[in-house]
Scaffold this motif. Structure first.
Motif, PDB file in Angstrom:
ATOM      1  N   ASN A 104      -4.719   0.394  -2.096  1.00 53.16           N
ATOM      2  CA  ASN A 104      -3.527   1.197  -1.821  1.00 53.16           C
ATOM      3  C   ASN A 104      -3.114   1.112  -0.355  1.00 53.16           C
ATOM      4  O   ASN A 104      -1.920   1.160  -0.035  1.00 53.16           O
ATOM      5  N   PHE A 105      -4.089   0.987   0.539  1.00 51.52           N
ATOM      6  CA  PHE A 105      -3.767   0.840   1.957  1.00 51.52           C
ATOM      7  C   PHE A 105      -2.987  -0.450   2.203  1.00 51.52           C
ATOM      8  O   PHE A 105      -1.953  -0.449   2.891  1.00 51.52           O
ATOM      9  N   GLY A 110      -0.395  -2.652 -10.245  1.00 53.27           N
ATOM     10  CA  GLY A 110      -0.307  -1.906  -9.003  1.00 53.27           C
ATOM     11  C   GLY A 110       0.949  -2.229  -8.218  1.00 53.27           C
ATOM     12  O   GLY A 110       1.626  -1.342  -7.706  1.00 53.27           O
ATOM     13  N   GLY A 111       1.260  -3.511  -8.105  1.00 56.58           N
ATOM     14  CA  GLY A 111       2.422  -3.919  -7.335  1.00 56.58           C
ATOM     15  C   GLY A 111       3.731  -3.463  -7.951  1.00 56.58           C
ATOM     16  O   GLY A 111       4.636  -3.004  -7.247  1.00 56.58           O
ATOM     17  N   LEU A 154      -0.443   8.988  -1.728  1.00 49.94           N
ATOM     18  CA  LEU A 154      -1.128  10.172  -2.243  1.00 49.94           C
ATOM     19  C   LEU A 154      -2.442   9.780  -2.922  1.00 49.94           C
ATOM     20  O   LEU A 154      -3.472  10.433  -2.744  1.00 49.94           O
ATOM     21  N   ALA A 155      -2.412   8.682  -3.693  1.00 50.72           N
ATOM     22  CA  ALA A 155      -3.640   8.195  -4.328  1.00 50.72           C
ATOM     23  C   ALA A 155      -4.644   7.739  -3.278  1.00 50.72           C
ATOM     24  O   ALA A 155      -5.862   7.958  -3.421  1.00 50.72           O
ATOM     25  N   LEU A 156      -4.157   7.099  -2.226  1.00 52.40           N
ATOM     26  CA  LEU A 156      -5.016   6.666  -1.122  1.00 52.40           C
ATOM     27  C   LEU A 156      -5.744   7.859  -0.517  1.00 52.40           C
ATOM     28  O   LEU A 156      -6.951   7.794  -0.233  1.00 52.40           O
ATOM     29  N   THR A 157      -5.037   8.952  -0.329  1.00 50.24           N
ATOM     30  CA  THR A 157      -5.645  10.153   0.244  1.00 50.24           C
ATOM     31  C   THR A 157      -6.728  10.707  -0.678  1.00 50.24           C
ATOM     32  O   THR A 157      -7.817  11.091  -0.220  1.00 50.24           O
ATOM     33  N   THR A 158      -6.441  10.750  -1.972  1.00 44.80           N
ATOM     34  CA  THR A 158      -7.436  11.216  -2.941  1.00 44.80           C
ATOM     35  C   THR A 158      -8.685  10.348  -2.897  1.00 44.80           C
ATOM     36  O   THR A 158      -9.820  10.848  -2.846  1.00 44.80           O
TER      37      THR A 158
END
Length: 242
Positions: free
Chosen positions: A176-177, A140-141, A51-55
């Motif tokens: 994020n990808f 992040g991980g 979802l963060a990647l999309t944003t």
């Protein structure tokens, strides 16, 4: 419409709004509640990541002319390496322990930004980039909230708020990808994650649109402090309910 669908939609809206307005905070915002809505912690971080990647993808597309790759690659590569290792470690950790660590991490992040973010100045060297990338990779991980260390670096090194936003979102997009690929390899990208991603897309669209308006027209100074306080409160709630 089920309570789960409504919750994911609202969390995605709020997280995207925060991300678009301040340049970070999607994972911090959504991970205060998402672990309690998903079957496992790993699936929660995976959903948060895509979802963060999309944003970030939407923001990068609009601000791509402000990206300078020379200032990005060291911190980005460090983040990718460290976050990949952290995700593999994640498969061997219990959800209870992770929630405990997350609660403490949220409180520490909140205290840092409330008290010290305006006072600390770091030299923009490769050593600093590696340090920021390492901390960002660990957060992040493990927790899907890699923003704070990277944001500190970008907000001090970029000449304008547009450059800051573009660089930070490119960093989050690529990071994020890569993390999504690693999580998928470790079995965290499930049909449940994919279904819930569909529920959150509408929230991402609305939150990004509203956050874009705020970013252009209103100072985010007060908003940031409200978010920092919310992070600390959320961390305390997680510790009390763990």
């Amino acid at each position: 419409m089920s309570n789960l669908v409504i919750a994911i939609f609202l969390l995605s809206t709020g997280a995207s709004f925060v991300q678009r307005t301040t340049g970070f905070g999607f994972g911090i915002f959504i991970m205060t509640m998402l672990p309690y809505l998903m079957p496992t912690y790993g699936e929660a971080t995976t959903l948060s990541g895509i979802l963060a990647l999309t944003t970030s993808a939407v923001i990068v597309w609009r601000l791509k002319r402000f990206v300078t790759w020379q200032r990005l690659w060291v911190i980005l590569l460090t983040f990718i390496l460290v976050s990949t290792i952290a995700i593999f470690v994640l498969t061997r950790m219990e959800d209870h322990l992770l929630r405990l660590i997350l609660g403490v991490a949220l409180i520490l992040i909140s205290i840092y930004f409330l008290l010290f973010s305006q006072r600390i100045k770091l030299p923009q060297t490769k050593r600093v980039q590696v340090g920021a990338g390492t901390l960002s990779g660990l957060l992040g991980g493990f927790f899907g909230m890699q923003g704070p260390p990277a944001v500190l670096y970008f907000i001090q090194s970029e000449p304008s708020k547009e450059h800051y936003m573009a660089m930070a979102q490119t960093y989050f997009l690529i990071g994020n990808f890569i993390m999504t690929l690693v999580r998928a390899y470790n079995g965290f990208f499930t049909t449940t994650v994919l279904t819930d991603y569909g529920f959150g897309l509408g929230g991402v669209a609305i939150g990004t649109m509203l956050g874009s308006y705020v970013f252009r027209h209103i100072s985010s100074h007060l908003l940031r402090y409200i978010v920092y306080a919310y992070i600390g409160i959320s961390g305390a709630i997680i510790l009390l309910t763990n």
